[in-house]
Write a protein that holds these residues in place. Structure first.
Motif, PDB file in Angstrom:
ATOM      1  N   MET A  38       4.490   5.636 -13.444  1.00  0.00           N
ATOM      2  CA  MET A  38       5.116   5.534 -14.763  1.00  0.00           C
ATOM      3  C   MET A  38       6.541   5.033 -14.645  1.00  0.00           C
ATOM      4  O   MET A  38       6.998   4.220 -15.448  1.00  0.00           O
ATOM      5  CB  MET A  38       5.079   6.895 -15.448  1.00  0.00           C
ATOM      6  N   MET A  39       7.210   5.507 -13.589  1.00  0.00           N
ATOM      7  CA  MET A  39       8.563   5.027 -13.347  1.00  0.00           C
ATOM      8  C   MET A  39       8.543   3.518 -13.176  1.00  0.00           C
ATOM      9  O   MET A  39       9.398   2.807 -13.733  1.00  0.00           O
ATOM     10  CB  MET A  39       9.093   5.698 -12.070  1.00  0.00           C
ATOM     11  N   SER A  52       0.840  -1.194   0.000  1.00  0.00           N
ATOM     12  CA  SER A  52       0.000   0.000   0.000  1.00  0.00           C
ATOM     13  C   SER A  52       0.882   1.254   0.000  1.00  0.00           C
ATOM     14  O   SER A  52       0.472   2.313  -0.435  1.00  0.00           O
ATOM     15  CB  SER A  52      -0.938  -0.010   1.203  1.00  0.00           C
ATOM     16  N   VAL A  98       8.155   1.907 -16.528  1.00  0.00           N
ATOM     17  CA  VAL A  98       9.382   1.976 -17.324  1.00  0.00           C
ATOM     18  C   VAL A  98      10.396   0.954 -16.827  1.00  0.00           C
ATOM     19  O   VAL A  98      10.947   0.172 -17.610  1.00  0.00           O
ATOM     20  CB  VAL A  98       9.961   3.408 -17.259  1.00  0.00           C
ATOM     21  N   GLN A 112       1.412   2.448  -3.462  1.00  0.00           N
ATOM     22  CA  GLN A 112       0.255   3.127  -4.055  1.00  0.00           C
ATOM     23  C   GLN A 112       0.226   4.562  -3.536  1.00  0.00           C
ATOM     24  O   GLN A 112      -0.624   4.946  -2.744  1.00  0.00           O
ATOM     25  CB  GLN A 112      -1.037   2.409  -3.676  1.00  0.00           C
ATOM     26  N   SER A 113       1.186   5.347  -4.026  1.00  0.00           N
ATOM     27  CA  SER A 113       1.338   6.669  -3.443  1.00  0.00           C
ATOM     28  C   SER A 113       0.359   7.668  -4.028  1.00  0.00           C
ATOM     29  O   SER A 113       0.168   8.745  -3.501  1.00  0.00           O
ATOM     30  CB  SER A 113       2.755   7.173  -3.674  1.00  0.00           C
ATOM     31  N   GLY A 114      -0.246   7.331  -5.161  1.00  0.00           N
ATOM     32  CA  GLY A 114      -1.166   8.261  -5.797  1.00  0.00           C
ATOM     33  C   GLY A 114      -0.456   9.245  -6.708  1.00  0.00           C
ATOM     34  O   GLY A 114      -1.098  10.047  -7.378  1.00  0.00           O
ATOM     35  N   ILE A 115       0.901   9.200  -6.736  1.00  0.00           N
ATOM     36  CA  ILE A 115       1.645  10.119  -7.606  1.00  0.00           C
ATOM     37  C   ILE A 115       1.901   9.416  -8.930  1.00  0.00           C
ATOM     38  O   ILE A 115       2.546   8.370  -8.992  1.00  0.00           O
ATOM     39  CB  ILE A 115       2.971  10.528  -6.945  1.00  0.00           C
ATOM     40  N   MET A 116       1.379  10.009 -10.001  1.00  0.00           N
ATOM     41  CA  MET A 116       1.351   9.316 -11.269  1.00  0.00           C
ATOM     42  C   MET A 116       2.747   9.020 -11.785  1.00  0.00           C
ATOM     43  O   MET A 116       2.996   7.981 -12.378  1.00  0.00           O
ATOM     44  CB  MET A 116       0.591  10.171 -12.273  1.00  0.00           C
ATOM     45  N   ARG A 117       3.691   9.938 -11.535  1.00  0.00           N
ATOM     46  CA  ARG A 117       5.036   9.757 -12.074  1.00  0.00           C
ATOM     47  C   ARG A 117       5.697   8.525 -11.488  1.00  0.00           C
ATOM     48  O   ARG A 117       6.473   7.846 -12.150  1.00  0.00           O
ATOM     49  CB  ARG A 117       5.873  11.004 -11.786  1.00  0.00           C
TER      50      ARG A 117
END
Lengths: 102, 627
Positions: free
Chosen positions: B608-609, B597, B612, B600-605
């Motif tokens: 994406m990281m 959990s 990648v 699941q930080s809520g930060i979209m980047r």
């Protein structure tokens, strides 16, 4: 006219893709992120075109048309989302939209 | 007769209705449903009973639906009516109805008024189910229902801790017997392949030989169940504590329901007991011992309701004694008469206690015969019946029959008779001690208000029954009327008498009468005529008195042997050693939960990281594998 070597096209596409990817990862402004995604899409399109030219096939250009259409659709959805986020949060910072945390 | 199913269903229906609407309707309407359903049930009982008697069939069976059919065990929800169950449903619905009428006034100011009637109706319904059941499984259903309702009712005033304790005690101790009963049922099914009462009684004599090991074990297990429910030795300790419930509950438990279930099951499975003479002798011995021990304890109690509780144990002991000597119908007869006078005594005692603001101690009562004459006279009639005063009370006829058959019955003997005779003596002492101390002498507490009609009327009806119900069965020496025995003959075999003693019956009767009057005289002597004689006797027997007051110290023994070790083990295992494993699994899962959990930080980047890095890893790995 001397044809552009296929490696050059692919390297350009790779550089463009990496630029787009890195700016998606480091940008916080959501509009810039959208633009970066566009850059990545176009890099992919360039790779298709280059490959199509190399094997003299129309497939590459067909794929590019696909990507173009898809990009248009993506932009319209993305812009709508951006508008909504701005409307809700009064900011374009993507980190502010972290309500789904944990 | 097709209406038979209504008899147990009506009380259940009443309870169900009260559960649904009990809190919405006014307090006046609650007893209409609560007592009304039992009244209707009694009415249906009367109709069915008359129909049954006039039809002349030995039994009537009604299968409502099939419950289960597994591996040769075919259990139907079967109700069966014969003479034995007719007697029981008569007592249960009729006495139950009177008790309900009484409670409608007794409990009027209680906040749990609807709840009380819900439990009472369930209680009566379960007991009816128990005695109407056509097979042992349905009977067990009613059996457990009765146990549950007794728990709910004994702990009715649950705000006081000791009431909850008494309720748990009753439930757990009867559960010991229930377990034995359940094992008995399993063994019966294993050996006979059926649990239907009628099939058991035909098949048991074919399968079992007289006194074979299996049938003795089965009989002892059934006896174990009966002992638990009927509060006999050694599981009798719950009954005196069960007085924590409201008085009508005590009346219902002691008279019409619950404690007589043990008598019922032994009478119902009498075929098994006849095949196991040693178990039957055990029944008689348990009865004889219990009636003596409980009688002695009753002599020392000072709580009015506890005296009555011990007297119930003692009287049920008489019924067991009768069952043990094969005097089946005498036991059932005593059950019926006992139901009348014991309900009467409990309701009268409840009235006394209620009018004196919850005063239980008889030594703080005194002189009540002037301030509440109606209660006094009815109580006196009940007490006379309990003490079996000759000729004029119903209790005499039923108890005399047991005394006589304990001696003269084929399975009777001198020891059992002596115990029963001593029991009669003790009964007379404690009964009239109660009457003299509480109702005679100088007045110590004055009642502030009067009991209403709804409380007095049931007392009067029961008083009439406690006097006249005995006349349907008169001994050989006095007219020789045998209506009751003849009535039960299709179900329960007649006792065979020891021929050499047949002409001595009058001696036994006169002896019993003498012992009864002797007991009454002793009570009179010590408590009214010469009270100064009492203290020296008391000090002389002080050690014994302490034991008897505490019910022979059974509670202390059980506490030391069972309760305390169990509590000790429970304390050691407070942290649940066995739970460590599952607790550990929970902890590991929790750890991973927190780890994931966090991603699941809520930060979209971040996401994406993740994508990648994941892609790079997948591509790298696939390249490495292909290379």
């Amino acid at each position: 006219m001397k044809p552009i070597p296929v490696e050059a096209g692919l390297i350009l596409a790779g550089i463009l893709f990496m630029l787009g990817l890195i700016s998606v990862l480091i940008r916080r402004n959501i509009i810039f992120m959208l633009i970066s995604v566009e850059i990545m899409l176009n890099a992919a399109g360039l790779a298709f075109i280059t490959a199509g030219a190399r094997w003299v096939q129309a497939d590459g250009q067909v794929m590019f048309i696909f990507i173009l259409t898809m990009a248009a659709a993506e932009v319209s959805v993305g812009l709508a989302l951006i508008l909504q986020i701005y409307h809700q949060l009064k900011t374009l910072d993507s980190d502010a939209a972290n309500k789904m945390r944990g | 007769m097709e209406l038979l199913w209504l008899i147990p269903v009506l009380p259940y229906l009443g309870a169900f209705l009260l559960i649904l609407v009990g809190s919405m309707i006014s307090r006046k309407q609650v007893p209409l449903i609560g007592a009304g359903s039992i009244g209707l049930s009694a009415l249906v009982m009367a109709v069915v009973g008359i129909d049954f008697l006039s039809s002349g069939q030995p039994y009537f069976q009604q299968t409502l639906w099939r419950w289960m059919n597994v591996g040769g065990l075919d259990v139907g929800i079967t109700l069966s009516l014969d003479a034995l169950s007719l007697v029981f449903i008569f007592v249960i619905t009729f006495v139950g109805f009177l008790i309900h009428i009484y409670s409608s006034e007794f409990m009027r100011d209680d906040e749990g008024y609807p709840r009380f009637f819900i439990f009472m109706n369930l209680f009566v319904g379960s007991m009816l189910m128990l005695v109407l059941a056509g097979n042992l499984v349905v009977m067990y259903l009613g059996w457990e229902g009765v146990g549950l309702c007794s728990y709910l009712l004994i702990g009715f005033w649950y705000r006081e801790e000791k009431n909850g304790y008494a309720a748990r005690k009753a439930f757990i101790i009867t559960r010991v017997g229930d377990t034995a009963l359940a094992i008995g049922l399993f063994m019966l099914f294993q050996n006979l392949g059926t649990l239907d009462f009628r099939e058991i009684s035909t098949r048991a004599p074919e399968v079992f030989t007289l006194g074979s090991e299996t049938v003795v074990i089965i009989a002892f297990l059934l006896l174990g169940g009966a002992v638990g429910k009927s509060a006999q030795l050694p599981l009798q300790t719950w009954l005196p504590d069960a007085m924590a419930g409201p008085s009508p509950v005590s009346a219902l438990i002691h008279a019409a329901t619950m404690v007589t279930a043990g008598v019922y099951i032994i009478a119902r499975t009498h075929v098994i007991f006849e095949l196991a003479p040693s178990a039957q002798l055990a029944v008689a011995t348990v009865g004889a011992l219990t009636l003596l021990l409980a009688g002695c304890s009753a002599m020392m109690q000072y709580d009015l309701k506890r005296i009555l509780a011990y007297s119930t144990i003692s009287q049920i002991g008489y019924m067991f004694l009768a069952l043990g000597v094969g005097a089946w119908s005498a036991a059932i007869f005593h059950f019926m008469i006992h139901a009348f006078f014991k309900a009467l005594l409990f309701l009268a005692a409840g009235t006394v206690i209620a009018l004196l603001h919850h005063e239980h101690d008889i030594f703080r009562m005194g002189g009540l015969r002037r301030s509440m004459p109606a209660v006094y006279w009815t109580f006196l009639i009940g007490a006379a019946s309990l003490a079996a005063i000759p000729l004029v009370t119903a209790g005499f006829y039923s108890k005399d029959q047991i005394l006589w058959l304990a001696l003269a019955g084929e399975k009777g003997n001198g020891w059992l008779f002596t115990a029963a005779l001593m029991g009669a003596f003790v009964t007379a002492i404690y009964t009239f001690r109660m009457v003299f101390v509480a109702f005679w002498g100088e007045e110590k507490t004055h009642p502030t208000h009067h009991a209403g009609t709804a409380m007095i009327l049931p007392l009067v009806v029961l008083a009439v029954l406690s006097t006249f119900a005995g006349f349907i069965e008169l001994p050989h020496t006095l007219g020789h009327v045998q209506l009751f025995t003849d009535f039960l003959k299709p179900v329960l075999p007649e006792v065979s008498l020891n021929q050499s003693l047949v002409h001595e019956e009058w001696i036994v009767q006169i002896g019993a009468a003498l012992f009864t009057f002797g007991g009454i005289y002793i009570a009179y002597l010590f408590y009214i005529q010469q009270p100064h004689l009492l203290p020296p006797v008391k000090t002389y027997f002080s050690g014994l008195r302490k034991y008897w007051l505490a019910g022979w110290g059974f509670d202390a023994v059980y506490n030391a042997l069972l309760v305390r070790p169990f509590v000790g083990i429970a304390t050691i295992n407070k942290n649940d050693v066995a739970d460590r494993l599952s607790d550990g699994m929970v902890a590991i899962t929790n750890y991973f939960h927190r780890l994931f959990s966090w991603t699941q930080s809520g930060i979209m980047r971040w996401y994406m990281m993740g994508i990648v890095i994941g892609t790079i890893m997948v591509v790298t790995i696939s390249m490495l594998i292909n290379a």
